[in-house]
Design a protein around this motif. Sequence first.
Motif, mmCIF file in Angstrom:
data_model
loop_
_atom_site.group_PDB
_atom_site.id
_atom_site.type_symbol
_atom_site.label_atom_id
_atom_site.label_comp_id
_atom_site.label_asym_id
_atom_site.label_seq_id
_atom_site.Cartn_x
_atom_site.Cartn_y
_atom_site.Cartn_z
ATOM 1 N N ALA A 10 0.588 -0.953 -0.231
ATOM 2 C CA ALA A 10 -0.769 -0.530 -0.250
ATOM 3 C C ALA A 10 1.018 1.447 -0.028
ATOM 4 N N ALA A 15 -1.340 1.553 -3.515
ATOM 5 C CA ALA A 15 -3.077 2.345 -2.651
ATOM 6 C C ALA A 15 -3.616 3.334 -3.803
ATOM 7 N N ASN A 36 -0.563 -4.114 3.458
ATOM 8 C CA ASN A 36 0.295 -4.185 4.156
ATOM 9 C C ASN A 36 0.474 -4.354 4.885
ATOM 10 N N ASP A 40 -0.182 2.112 8.565
ATOM 11 C CA ASP A 40 0.020 3.893 8.107
ATOM 12 C C ASP A 40 0.138 3.651 6.426
ATOM 13 N N PHE A 41 0.538 5.022 6.009
ATOM 14 C CA PHE A 41 0.494 4.582 4.816
ATOM 15 C C PHE A 41 2.256 5.555 4.721
ATOM 16 N N LEU A 61 -4.216 3.807 6.839
ATOM 17 C CA LEU A 61 -4.449 3.526 5.764
ATOM 18 C C LEU A 61 -5.904 2.782 5.423
ATOM 19 N N LEU A 72 -8.292 -4.175 4.174
ATOM 20 C CA LEU A 72 -7.791 -3.674 4.532
ATOM 21 C C LEU A 72 -7.442 -4.873 5.675
#
Length: 222
Positions: A10, A15, A36, A40-41, A61, A72
Amino acid sequence: MKHRIVVVGAGYAGACTAETLARRLSPVDTEITVVNAVPDFVQRLRLHRLAAGQEIEAPKLTDVFAGTGIRLRVARVTAVDPERRTVTVADADGGGELGYDTLLYALGSRGADHGVPGAAEHAFDVAARPSALRPRERLDGLARQGEGGRVLVVGDGLTGIETATEITVSASQQHLHRARRREPRPCAASPPPARLARLTETWRRHKPDTTAHRPMVTRPRS
């Protein structure tokens, strides 16, 4: 039966692709799952700023995918079986398998020392958030001790140039801050013209040219 799409990774590629697919495909016919390792992104294109001491946002995320219908799964991928069309994952609950009809592999890349002796033991990279925090801790430690030092950036691509630029700016700001602290004065007083000129000249010498910096957009490789 719905068409199962599993996106592994991701980052920017994973993403953005998952969100694009969610917009273009009907949720009646498709099911999109993103796997992922962290919740977190990670803004990888800005990790050089993190290494230099700045703070960068790390949105959840779940917030990034809110309202898209994307599922997710926070887990680490351990295996892919193309014949059975399954992805094996490991997480805090023990993991399991995810079946897919279409698989998007977007785990990205990582820092490589290319076998250079001593690089793995003594060099830093900014390819991931944990590794970008290591040079930050090193530079912060030197600043707290009031020590200077040399920073050698190997590589003159965008990552190398931006990392060198951010570290230079950070070091210049720390130098000016320490210069002010070493010469206390009444709050209401203005700095003498000669001292102000010295500080200004120091800033001009060390401040890099950042006018050429522009936002970068990446897309998955075909």
